[in-house]
Write a protein that holds these residues in place. Structure first.
Motif, PDB file in Angstrom:
ATOM      1  N   UNK A   1       0.862  -1.260   0.105  1.00 16.33           N
ATOM      2  CA  UNK A   1      -0.043   0.168   0.042  1.00 16.33           C
ATOM      3  C   UNK A   1       0.770   1.253  -0.091  1.00 16.33           C
ATOM      4  N   UNK A   2       2.048   1.132   0.465  1.00 17.73           N
ATOM      5  CA  UNK A   2       2.762   2.240   0.566  1.00 17.73           C
ATOM      6  C   UNK A   2       3.397   2.850  -0.590  1.00 17.73           C
ATOM      7  N   UNK A   3       3.469   2.005  -1.798  1.00 14.43           N
ATOM      8  CA  UNK A   3       3.913   2.221  -2.902  1.00 14.43           C
ATOM      9  C   UNK A   3       2.858   3.304  -3.603  1.00 14.43           C
ATOM     10  N   UNK A   4       1.708   3.015  -3.295  1.00 10.66           N
ATOM     11  CA  UNK A   4       0.619   3.674  -4.148  1.00 10.66           C
ATOM     12  C   UNK A   4       0.368   5.178  -3.374  1.00 10.66           C
ATOM     13  N   UNK A   5       0.608   5.206  -2.075  1.00 14.66           N
ATOM     14  CA  UNK A   5       0.187   6.577  -1.388  1.00 14.66           C
ATOM     15  C   UNK A   5       1.404   7.204  -1.244  1.00 14.66           C
ATOM     16  N   UNK A   6       2.733   6.523  -1.408  1.00 16.15           N
ATOM     17  CA  UNK A   6       3.696   7.236  -0.865  1.00 16.15           C
ATOM     18  C   UNK A   6       3.921   7.609   0.494  1.00 16.15           C
ATOM     19  N   UNK A   7       3.386   6.805   1.280  1.00 14.18           N
ATOM     20  CA  UNK A   7       3.433   6.842   2.699  1.00 14.18           C
ATOM     21  C   UNK A   7       3.984   5.905   3.130  1.00 14.18           C
ATOM     22  N   UNK A   8       4.819   6.012   4.229  1.00 11.08           N
ATOM     23  CA  UNK A   8       5.626   5.182   4.978  1.00 11.08           C
ATOM     24  C   UNK A   8       5.718   5.035   6.641  1.00 11.08           C
ATOM     25  N   UNK A   9       4.874   4.001   7.180  1.00 16.36           N
ATOM     26  CA  UNK A   9       4.639   4.247   8.646  1.00 16.36           C
ATOM     27  C   UNK A   9       5.815   3.340   9.137  1.00 16.36           C
ATOM     28  N   UNK A  10       6.524   3.707  10.518  1.00 10.15           N
ATOM     29  CA  UNK A  10       7.166   3.081  11.203  1.00 10.15           C
ATOM     30  C   UNK A  10       6.704   3.096  12.674  1.00 10.15           C
ATOM     31  N   UNK A  11       6.105   1.989  12.760  1.00 13.48           N
ATOM     32  CA  UNK A  11       5.692   1.714  14.134  1.00 13.48           C
ATOM     33  C   UNK A  11       6.723   1.628  15.324  1.00 13.48           C
ATOM     34  N   UNK A  12       7.992   1.321  14.958  1.00 10.32           N
ATOM     35  CA  UNK A  12       9.031   1.167  15.935  1.00 10.32           C
ATOM     36  C   UNK A  12       9.688   2.425  16.225  1.00 10.32           C
ATOM     37  N   UNK A  13       9.459   3.482  15.627  1.00  8.69           N
ATOM     38  CA  UNK A  13      10.449   4.442  15.719  1.00  8.69           C
ATOM     39  C   UNK A  13       9.629   5.908  16.033  1.00  8.69           C
ATOM     40  N   UNK A  14      10.269   6.425  17.224  1.00  8.63           N
ATOM     41  CA  UNK A  14       9.547   7.784  17.682  1.00  8.63           C
ATOM     42  C   UNK A  14       9.478   8.824  16.749  1.00  8.63           C
ATOM     43  N   UNK A  15       8.880   9.968  16.968  1.00  9.38           N
ATOM     44  CA  UNK A  15       8.916  10.969  16.300  1.00  9.38           C
ATOM     45  C   UNK A  15      10.365  11.878  16.345  1.00  9.38           C
ATOM     46  N   UNK A  16      10.650  12.040  17.273  1.00  2.00           N
ATOM     47  CA  UNK A  16      12.088  12.346  17.558  1.00  2.00           C
ATOM     48  C   UNK A  16      13.165  12.009  16.924  1.00  2.00           C
ATOM     49  N   UNK A  17      13.238  10.501  16.979  1.00  2.00           N
ATOM     50  CA  UNK A  17      14.197   9.835  16.258  1.00  2.00           C
ATOM     51  C   UNK A  17      13.965  10.073  14.541  1.00  2.00           C
ATOM     52  N   UNK A  18      12.884   9.837  14.109  1.00  2.00           N
ATOM     53  CA  UNK A  18      12.713  10.063  12.768  1.00  2.00           C
ATOM     54  C   UNK A  18      12.874  11.614  12.185  1.00  2.00           C
ATOM     55  N   UNK A  19      12.480  12.518  13.000  1.00  2.00           N
ATOM     56  CA  UNK A  19      13.077  13.849  12.724  1.00  2.00           C
ATOM     57  C   UNK A  19      14.528  13.881  12.536  1.00  2.00           C
ATOM     58  N   UNK A  20      15.258  13.318  13.267  1.00  2.00           N
ATOM     59  CA  UNK A  20      16.726  13.337  13.380  1.00  2.00           C
ATOM     60  C   UNK A  20      16.976  12.417  11.860  1.00  2.00           C
ATOM     61  N   UNK A  21      16.419  11.534  11.657  1.00  2.00           N
ATOM     62  CA  UNK A  21      16.585  10.694  10.495  1.00  2.00           C
ATOM     63  C   UNK A  21      16.503  11.705   9.176  1.00  2.00           C
ATOM     64  N   UNK A  22      15.448  12.249   9.193  1.00  2.00           N
ATOM     65  CA  UNK A  22      15.159  13.110   8.186  1.00  2.00           C
ATOM     66  C   UNK A  22      16.275  14.243   7.953  1.00  2.00           C
ATOM     67  N   UNK A  23      16.447  14.872   9.023  1.00  2.00           N
ATOM     68  CA  UNK A  23      17.543  15.830   9.238  1.00  2.00           C
ATOM     69  C   UNK A  23      18.747  15.260   8.546  1.00  2.00           C
ATOM     70  N   UNK A  24      19.388  14.074   8.898  1.00  2.00           N
ATOM     71  CA  UNK A  24      20.473  13.445   8.284  1.00  2.00           C
ATOM     72  C   UNK A  24      20.307  13.219   7.019  1.00  2.00           C
ATOM     73  N   UNK A  25      19.302  12.798   6.364  1.00  2.00           N
ATOM     74  CA  UNK A  25      18.927  12.583   5.016  1.00  2.00           C
ATOM     75  C   UNK A  25      19.380  13.698   4.333  1.00  2.00           C
ATOM     76  N   UNK A  26      18.579  14.973   4.694  1.00  2.00           N
ATOM     77  CA  UNK A  26      18.895  16.218   3.990  1.00  2.00           C
ATOM     78  C   UNK A  26      20.558  16.706   4.080  1.00  2.00           C
ATOM     79  N   UNK A  27      21.066  16.375   5.153  1.00  2.00           N
ATOM     80  CA  UNK A  27      22.645  16.634   5.580  1.00  2.00           C
ATOM     81  C   UNK A  27      23.506  15.943   4.106  1.00  2.00           C
ATOM     82  N   UNK A  28      22.934  14.611   4.266  1.00  2.00           N
ATOM     83  CA  UNK A  28      23.603  13.765   3.444  1.00  2.00           C
ATOM     84  C   UNK A  28      23.631  14.273   2.053  1.00  2.00           C
TER      85      UNK A  28
END
Lengths: 98, 265
Positions: free
Chosen positions: A39-66
């Motif tokens: 389903x993710x492929x169609x809606x371009x959404x990706x849910x991570x039930x194991x990852x908290x918001x603060x962690x995911x935010x840091x991940x996004x920050x890193x992705x942009x840094x990279x």
């Protein structure tokens, strides 16, 4: 490349919208989004039930840094607060963010 | 460009001493961080997450080889034969600790002994002078009639006067024996009012007033450290009282004496 945006959703309901090509720096996210079957492929959404918001935010920050400083010399330091370093390490391992 | 994983590992290595618990995370992931951990911290983390105790032997090997290389050489232990590095580290640490305690105990004892010997030899200021160093006190007959003159300058003056007198009169005095009572009738120059009796109770005493004057026992009155002036006096000491009465009678100024003693021409 078209400016496609994807949404990453954390376990506590935070949603992060970012460009698809940046998001796909993470091998895991790329795999999830590109699998046509799920389903993710169609809606371009990706849910991570194991990852908290603060962690995911840091991940996004890193992705942009990279994305920004790839193949450059004058790379600033990427700060990580010590409190989350272990969790982030595990998350990074899971997301395989090269 | 470092991967996020590498950056995390770097930061975690820096803060290894603040990491209290690593929970369930896989050992392989955390190994580079644990390498940097000091033995105490490693032990603590293992206590809290026992699952990687088996896997941490290589880490403990590093610690043993680093910290106890000398002991290993002493015991001639072959490195390949050791399997349980963790307990080995524990034992060696304990052994070293006891050795240290014993050594410090020895040192402490030696130091206290040294301090004691020093203390014994130390000069300590006394509050009072010891007996031998005190200025010589003159003893007086203990009676109410005689005034008590006891200050040191006075007595030295009196003793000086007495000595002078004795010197002057020595040639006229009859020979003296150690324990005989000096009879008062013999010497015309005997000072007034003196009772030369050694005993406290004079027998033939023409001076009724002086009978109340009790000479002190002569032997007690002497002090060992006397100056040369007194030496002669001391030889005759058994016969004389140490009272100031005979001497003071020579001085007309001392009216106290003249009042008490009958005039004797």
């Amino acid at each position: 490349m078209s400016e496609e945006y994807v949404k990453l959703i954390s376990s506590d309901g935070f949603e992060f919208i970012l460009r698809k090509d940046i998001a796909c720096i993470s091998g895991t996210i790329k795999a999830i989004l590109n699998e046509g079957v799920f389903a993710e492929a169609q809606s371009n959404e990706c849910t991570f039930p194991d990852i908290r918001g603060s962690l995911l935010e840091k991940v996004c920050e890193y992705l942009h840094y990279n994305y920004r400083y790839k193949n450059r010399q004058d790379v600033p330091k990427f700060d990580i607060p010590p409190e989350m370093v272990l969790e982030l390490l595990v998350t990074a391992e899971y997301l395989d963010s090269e | 460009m470092l991967s996020l994983k590498d950056i995390c590992i770097q930061v975690a290595q820096k803060y290894i001493n603040d990491i209290e618990d690593i929970g369930d995370y896989p050992y392989a992931l955390l190994e580079p961080i644990l390498e940097r951990a000091p033995p105490d911290r490693l032990y603590l983390l293992e206590e809290r997450s026992p699952h990687f105790r088996q896997e941490s032997q290589s880490l403990w090997k590093q610690h043993v080889l680093r910290d106890f290389a000398l002991e290993l050489q002493q015991f001639k232990v072959s490195v390949p034969s050791i399997t349980d590095w963790r307990s080995l580290y524990e034992r060696m640490k304990k052994r070293r600790h006891t050795q240290y305690n014993e050594a410090s105990e020895k040192l402490r004892n030696a130091y206290t002994k040294l301090e004691q010997t020093k203390q014994n030899k130390r000069i300590v200021p006394l509050e009072r002078e010891p007996r031998s160093a005190r200025p010589q006190k003159r003893l007086r007959p203990s009676n109410s009639y005689a005034p008590k003159s006891n200050s040191a300058p006075k007595s030295s003056l009196m003793t000086k006067a007495r000595n002078d007198f004795l010197k002057k009169t020595s040639f006229t005095r009859p020979p003296v024996s150690g324990d005989s009572k000096f009879r008062t009738s013999n010497s015309p120059l005997r000072p007034l009012g003196s009772s030369y009796h050694r005993d406290k109770q004079p027998t033939t005493n023409p001076y009724p007033m002086s009978s109340t004057i009790k000479p002190p026992p002569a032997s007690n009155s002497l002090k060992p450290n006397s100056n040369s002036n007194k030496s002669r006096w001391q030889r005759n000491s058994t016969l004389q009282s140490t009272s100031s009465i005979p001497i003071s009678s020579l001085f007309p100024k001392s009216s106290r004496m003249s009042n008490q003693l009958p005039k004797h021409s």
